[in-house]
Scaffold this motif. Structure first.
Motif, PDB file in Angstrom:
ATOM      1  N   ASP A   1       0.845  -1.199   0.000  1.00 18.95           N
ATOM      2  CA  ASP A   1       0.000   0.000   0.000  1.00 18.95           C
ATOM      3  C   ASP A   1       0.883   1.252   0.000  1.00 18.95           C
ATOM      4  OD1 ASP A   1      -3.193  -0.719   0.742  1.00 18.95           O
ATOM      5  OD2 ASP A   1      -1.724  -2.288   1.107  1.00 18.95           O
ATOM      6  N   ALA A   2       1.666   1.350  -1.047  1.00 22.05           N
ATOM      7  CA  ALA A   2       2.795   2.279  -1.095  1.00 22.05           C
ATOM      8  C   ALA A   2       2.369   3.738  -1.247  1.00 22.05           C
ATOM      9  CB  ALA A   2       3.709   1.895  -2.261  1.00 22.05           C
ATOM     10  N   SER A   3       2.880   4.573  -0.367  1.00 18.31           N
ATOM     11  CA  SER A   3       2.694   6.023  -0.468  1.00 18.31           C
ATOM     12  C   SER A   3       3.913   6.600  -1.182  1.00 18.31           C
ATOM     13  CB  SER A   3       2.540   6.633   0.928  1.00 18.31           C
ATOM     14  OG  SER A   3       2.435   8.034   0.851  1.00 18.31           O
ATOM     15  N   VAL A   4       3.878   6.573  -2.518  1.00 19.13           N
ATOM     16  CA  VAL A   4       5.059   6.942  -3.297  1.00 19.13           C
ATOM     17  C   VAL A   4       4.777   7.991  -4.374  1.00 19.13           C
ATOM     18  CG1 VAL A   4       6.228   4.749  -2.898  1.00 19.13           C
ATOM     19  CG2 VAL A   4       4.687   4.966  -4.852  1.00 19.13           C
ATOM     20  N   TYR A   5       3.538   8.443  -4.470  1.00 18.86           N
ATOM     21  CA  TYR A   5       3.208   9.433  -5.498  1.00 18.86           C
ATOM     22  C   TYR A   5       2.922  10.818  -4.912  1.00 18.86           C
ATOM     23  CZ  TYR A   5       3.108   5.673  -8.905  1.00 18.86           C
ATOM     24  OH  TYR A   5       3.470   4.622  -9.730  1.00 18.86           O
ATOM     25  N   ALA A   6       3.176  11.007  -3.647  1.00 23.59           N
ATOM     26  CA  ALA A   6       3.037  12.334  -3.042  1.00 23.59           C
ATOM     27  C   ALA A   6       4.314  13.134  -3.262  1.00 23.59           C
ATOM     28  CB  ALA A   6       2.762  12.206  -1.548  1.00 23.59           C
ATOM     29  N   GLU A   7       4.168  14.429  -3.418  1.00 21.32           N
ATOM     30  CA  GLU A   7       5.329  15.305  -3.612  1.00 21.32           C
ATOM     31  C   GLU A   7       5.836  15.780  -2.253  1.00 21.32           C
ATOM     32  OE1 GLU A   7       4.288  18.353  -6.370  1.00 21.32           O
ATOM     33  OE2 GLU A   7       3.963  16.948  -8.023  1.00 21.32           O
ATOM     34  N   GLY A   8       6.325  14.843  -1.486  1.00 26.90           N
ATOM     35  CA  GLY A   8       6.857  15.156  -0.169  1.00 26.90           C
ATOM     36  C   GLY A   8       5.788  15.680   0.778  1.00 26.90           C
ATOM     37  N   THR A   9       6.199  16.542   1.688  1.00 29.66           N
ATOM     38  CA  THR A   9       5.240  17.119   2.636  1.00 29.66           C
ATOM     39  C   THR A   9       4.566  18.374   2.084  1.00 29.66           C
ATOM     40  OG1 THR A   9       7.078  18.307   3.709  1.00 29.66           O
ATOM     41  CG2 THR A   9       6.413  16.193   4.673  1.00 29.66           C
ATOM     42  N   GLY A  10       4.886  18.748   0.848  1.00 30.56           N
ATOM     43  CA  GLY A  10       4.169  19.824   0.165  1.00 30.56           C
ATOM     44  C   GLY A  10       4.196  21.149   0.910  1.00 30.56           C
ATOM     45  N   ARG A  11       3.032  21.758   1.040  1.00 31.36           N
ATOM     46  CA  ARG A  11       2.940  23.079   1.663  1.00 31.36           C
ATOM     47  C   ARG A  11       3.345  23.065   3.137  1.00 31.36           C
ATOM     48  NH1 ARG A  11      -2.924  25.218  -0.682  1.00 31.36           N
ATOM     49  NH2 ARG A  11      -2.325  25.270  -2.907  1.00 31.36           N
ATOM     50  N   LEU A  12       3.250  21.913   3.753  1.00 32.80           N
ATOM     51  CA  LEU A  12       3.635  21.834   5.163  1.00 32.80           C
ATOM     52  C   LEU A  12       5.102  22.186   5.369  1.00 32.80           C
ATOM     53  CD1 LEU A  12       1.802  18.540   6.204  1.00 32.80           C
ATOM     54  CD2 LEU A  12       1.090  20.898   6.644  1.00 32.80           C
ATOM     55  N   SER A  13       5.915  21.963   4.345  1.00 35.04           N
ATOM     56  CA  SER A  13       7.347  22.269   4.472  1.00 35.04           C
ATOM     57  C   SER A  13       7.610  23.765   4.552  1.00 35.04           C
ATOM     58  CB  SER A  13       8.119  21.680   3.290  1.00 35.04           C
ATOM     59  OG  SER A  13       7.724  22.309   2.066  1.00 35.04           O
ATOM     60  N   ARG A  14       6.613  24.566   4.205  1.00 40.50           N
ATOM     61  CA  ARG A  14       6.802  26.018   4.221  1.00 40.50           C
ATOM     62  C   ARG A  14       6.157  26.683   5.444  1.00 40.50           C
ATOM     63  NH1 ARG A  14       5.662  24.774  -1.183  1.00 40.50           N
ATOM     64  NH2 ARG A  14       3.505  25.502  -1.068  1.00 40.50           N
TER      65      ARG A  14
ATOM     66  N   GLY B   1      10.795  18.746   3.784  1.00 46.74           N
ATOM     67  CA  GLY B   1      10.154  18.412   2.508  1.00 46.74           C
ATOM     68  C   GLY B   1       9.763  16.961   2.369  1.00 46.74           C
ATOM     69  N   GLY B   2      10.250  16.115   3.267  1.00 44.01           N
ATOM     70  CA  GLY B   2       9.842  14.714   3.257  1.00 44.01           C
ATOM     71  C   GLY B   2      10.379  13.927   2.072  1.00 44.01           C
ATOM     72  N   TYR B   3       9.626  12.910   1.657  1.00 46.20           N
ATOM     73  CA  TYR B   3      10.031  12.024   0.563  1.00 46.20           C
ATOM     74  C   TYR B   3       9.279  12.372  -0.719  1.00 46.20           C
ATOM     75  CZ  TYR B   3      12.789   8.745   3.304  1.00 46.20           C
ATOM     76  OH  TYR B   3      13.768   8.172   4.071  1.00 46.20           O
ATOM     77  N   ASN B   4      10.032  12.547  -1.786  1.00 46.89           N
ATOM     78  CA  ASN B   4       9.459  12.683  -3.119  1.00 46.89           C
ATOM     79  C   ASN B   4      10.226  11.738  -4.036  1.00 46.89           C
ATOM     80  OD1 ASN B   4       8.545  13.349  -5.649  1.00 46.89           O
ATOM     81  ND2 ASN B   4       8.629  15.568  -5.351  1.00 46.89           N
ATOM     82  N   VAL B   5       9.676  10.546  -4.257  1.00 45.21           N
ATOM     83  CA  VAL B   5      10.379   9.516  -5.024  1.00 45.21           C
ATOM     84  C   VAL B   5       9.726   9.272  -6.383  1.00 45.21           C
ATOM     85  CG1 VAL B   5      11.245   8.373  -2.949  1.00 45.21           C
ATOM     86  CG2 VAL B   5       9.057   7.654  -3.928  1.00 45.21           C
TER      87      VAL B   5
END
Length: 352
Positions: free
Chosen positions: A180-193, A255-259
């Motif tokens: 159940d892979a969470s691999v298509y999110a662009e990291g933590t997005g707006r939370l990183s700002r 920014g988390g993971y963006n793979v």
């Protein structure tokens, strides 16, 4: 292929620190570094797994001192390909409490390793907890203790951790298993700002009981309220460590993971497992991931939500065993136990 570690000397230099800070198991039967709230958890599988958690010293470039890194080690080294289990976002090795013993009982050398910044590692001296640091920490852990190619299993965000590692260190990873892979999110997005004070406010909500209960209701399919309450208690345990807030804020702001760009670079044969009724990450992403990784196999698990390794551990363990055996395991793998591995709730439940 064998790997030797240039950090072995560093690990030995850290052993005295590890002995002082690990301590012996307390009279209650759990490692002293676990929160006392572990006593309130009645699920026997969780309690058994928690009793086996230990901290191993890992030398990295992140800190001058070793990081005492929490994990559950195999009871014995088999000589075959080790299976390493990585938990999801803001979780711990206890996430594998039902699948781990099934794999181990079937004869696989099985490890459950806490991703840097989560779990029960000693982060009193806090290292950076961004994706690069998490990767280096795993690299040094594997070099120091496992020393040979492994089957890397990642659940939810742990799948992103696994892909990131496999692409950067392909010589360490023989096969991948993504659940159940969470691999298509662009990291933590707006939370990183977010401004740092706002980030701390947001992170504090992550360990609130109401939010965790709501999240648990979305994760599981057809689970009783009492079971969800106990699972919520387990999911909160690592949040009680004093450095959890700082480590989680650091990850969020990094920014988390963006793979997304790494997925089509995966060369290892890959097993994709997905709960058909996942309400957190739609099963349409399972089919997309299967298309994006050419050398992959997809198995859907019916009547199952976001965490098959908790809801359907027998099915997950059987799929992993079949996948590993077909890749040329030299030992005879015993058949999995027939009974369902389910939470044992024999005393009243308490929320943390």
């Amino acid at each position: 292929m064998m790997f030797t570690s240039s950090t072995v000397g560093g690990v030995f230099r850290c052993s005295a620190i590890a002995q002082r800070k690990n301590g012996d198991k307390a009279e209650r039967g759990f490692p002293e570094f676990l929160p006392v709230e572990i006593e309130r958890v009645r699920d026997r599988a969780t309690r058994r797994m928690a009793q086996r958690i230990e901290r191993l010293p890992v030398k990295t470039s992140l800190l001058e001192n070793c990081i005492l890194s929490s994990c559950v080690k195999p009871l014995q080294r088999t000589g075959g390909r080790p299976v390493v289990l990585l938990h999801g976002f803001d979780s711990s090795c206890l996430e594998w409490r039902y699948t781990f013993p099934l794999l181990e009982d079937a004869g696989l050398e099985t490890w459950a390793v806490d991703v840097l910044g989560w779990g029960f590692s000693d982060l009193e001296q806090l290292p950076p907890c961004n994706a690069t640091s998490k990767r280096e920490h795993l690299y040094q852990f594997f070099r120091s203790y496992i020393t040979r190619p492994l089957v890397l299993v990642g659940a939810s965000l742990g799948a992103a951790v696994a892909i990131d590692f496999a692409v950067n260190y392909p010589e360490f990873v023989s096969e991948l298993v993504l659940i159940d892979a969470s691999v298509y999110a662009e990291g933590t997005g707006r939370l990183s700002r977010l401004p740092r004070p706002m980030a701390y406010t947001g992170v504090s909500l992550l360990k609130s009981i109401p939010l965790r209960l709501v999240a648990s209701l979305g994760m599981y399919n057809n689970s009783s309220l009492s079971t969800i309450v106990d699972r919520t208690s387990v999911s909160l345990l690592h949040c009680l460590l004093p450095w959890w807030d700082d480590a989680t804020v650091d990850f969020m702001l990094s920014g988390g993971y963006n793979v997304i760009a790494d997925i089509n670079q995966v060369k290892q044969k890959t097993l994709i497992i997905w709960g058909e009724d996942d309400r957190i990450i739609s099963s349409k992403f399972a089919k997309k991931l299967h298309q994006d990784i050419p050398n992959s196999i997809l198995h859907m698990i019916p009547d199952c939500g976001h965490v098959p390794h908790i809801e359907k551990p027998n099915a997950v363990a059987s799929l992993i065993l079949d996948f590993v055996c077909k890749k040329g395991a030299t030992q005879q793998i015993p058949e999995l136990r027939k009974e369902s591995y389910r939470p044992d709730l024999d005393t009243p439940l308490h929320i943390l």
